[in-house]
Write an enzyme that holds these catalytic residues in place. Structure first.
Site, short mmCIF file in Angstrom:
data_model
loop_
_atom_site.label_atom_id
_atom_site.label_comp_id
_atom_site.label_asym_id
_atom_site.label_seq_id
_atom_site.Cartn_x
_atom_site.Cartn_y
_atom_site.Cartn_z
N ASP A 233 -7.09 -1.39 -4.41
CA ASP A 233 -8.10 -1.00 -3.42
C ASP A 233 -9.01 0.08 -3.98
O ASP A 233 -10.23 0.05 -3.81
CB ASP A 233 -7.43 -0.48 -2.15
CG ASP A 233 -6.60 -1.54 -1.45
OD1 ASP A 233 -6.93 -2.73 -1.56
OD2 ASP A 233 -5.61 -1.16 -0.79
N ASP B 2 0.86 -1.20 0.00
CA ASP B 2 0.00 0.00 0.00
C ASP B 2 0.88 1.23 0.00
O ASP B 2 1.99 1.21 0.57
CB ASP B 2 -0.91 0.02 1.23
CG ASP B 2 -1.94 -1.10 1.20
OD1 ASP B 2 -2.43 -1.42 0.11
OD2 ASP B 2 -2.27 -1.64 2.27
#
Length: 215
Positions: free
Chosen positions: A180, A145
């Site tokens: 995401d 991420d």
């Protein structure tokens, strides 16, 4: 939207997702942060998520393996849903939403399945491709991420606010990746454009009416 267009959309999202993850993984130490164009509210902040969304972890020795296998089993159903939706000539809103969700799910599965053996640890060093000291095993990779948008950072809430009164909060404090974002966009389309997503386009309605006149 045709099947080829959906596949192209999925491919582009996967390409951007994996390219951004590999770049960050091989150019940032774990926890490194870069302000994009000097902006406080747009940052690249490298972390790795060993579990589900928001860092939730399934406990136990086989928790990660169970999660990865579950993701792999779910993706074919999403793929079939996409194919069936296209074959039935459903709304482009619905097709685009499913394609976005499929691409995002597949992008994070690649991390979970392969990254454990593709890279070494990123703590206090830059990761390299296929090292001898890879940080995990197959199906035990961590999801990379990096996008961080702390639009409001360390804001002190008034004491009269229930539960969180007097505490500092950050909005938006989630750190996420392209996959995401793709899933969130797909779900957002299903929520905010629900009627358009699940309504037959005018061309399909006209075709149904035509066939009914032949009965």
């Amino acid at each position: 939207m045709k099947l080829t267009n959906s596949i192209l959309l999925i491919f582009i999202i996967l390409l951007i997702d994996q390219a951004s993850k590999v770049f960050v993984k091989t150019n940032f130490y774990y926890g490194d942060e870069l302000k994009v164009m000097g902006l406080d509210w747009f940052r690249i902040h490298f972390i790795e998520n060993p579990g589900m969304a928001w860092g939730t972890i399934i406990p136990g020795a086989y928790g990660k393996l169970i999660l990865t296998i579950f993701r792999i089993l779910v993706v074919p159903f999403i793929g079939y849903w996409l194919y069936d939706t296209i074959e039935r000539e459903k709304s482009n809103y619905l097709i685009a939403a499913i394609a976005l969700i499929f691409a995002g799910a597949l992008g994070n599965i690649i991390d979970s399945v392969l990254y454990g053996v593709m890279f070494n640890d990123s703590h206090n060093k830059l990761a390299t491709f296929f090292p001898e000291d890879h940080y995990g095993t197959l199906f035990h990779g961590k999801v990379v991420d990096m996008f961080y948008f702390p639009i409001i950072e360390d804001y002190l809430l008034p004491n009269w606010v229930p539960i969180w009164g007097g505490k500092e909060v950050t909005f938006f404090n989630a750190i996420f990746n392209v996959a995401d974002f793709s899933i969130s966009c797909g779900v957002g389309i299903l929520i905010f454009f629900n009627k358009r997503a699940f309504t037959l386009p005018q061309k399909s309605i006209s075709r149904v009416r035509f066939y009914k006149t032949l009965d």
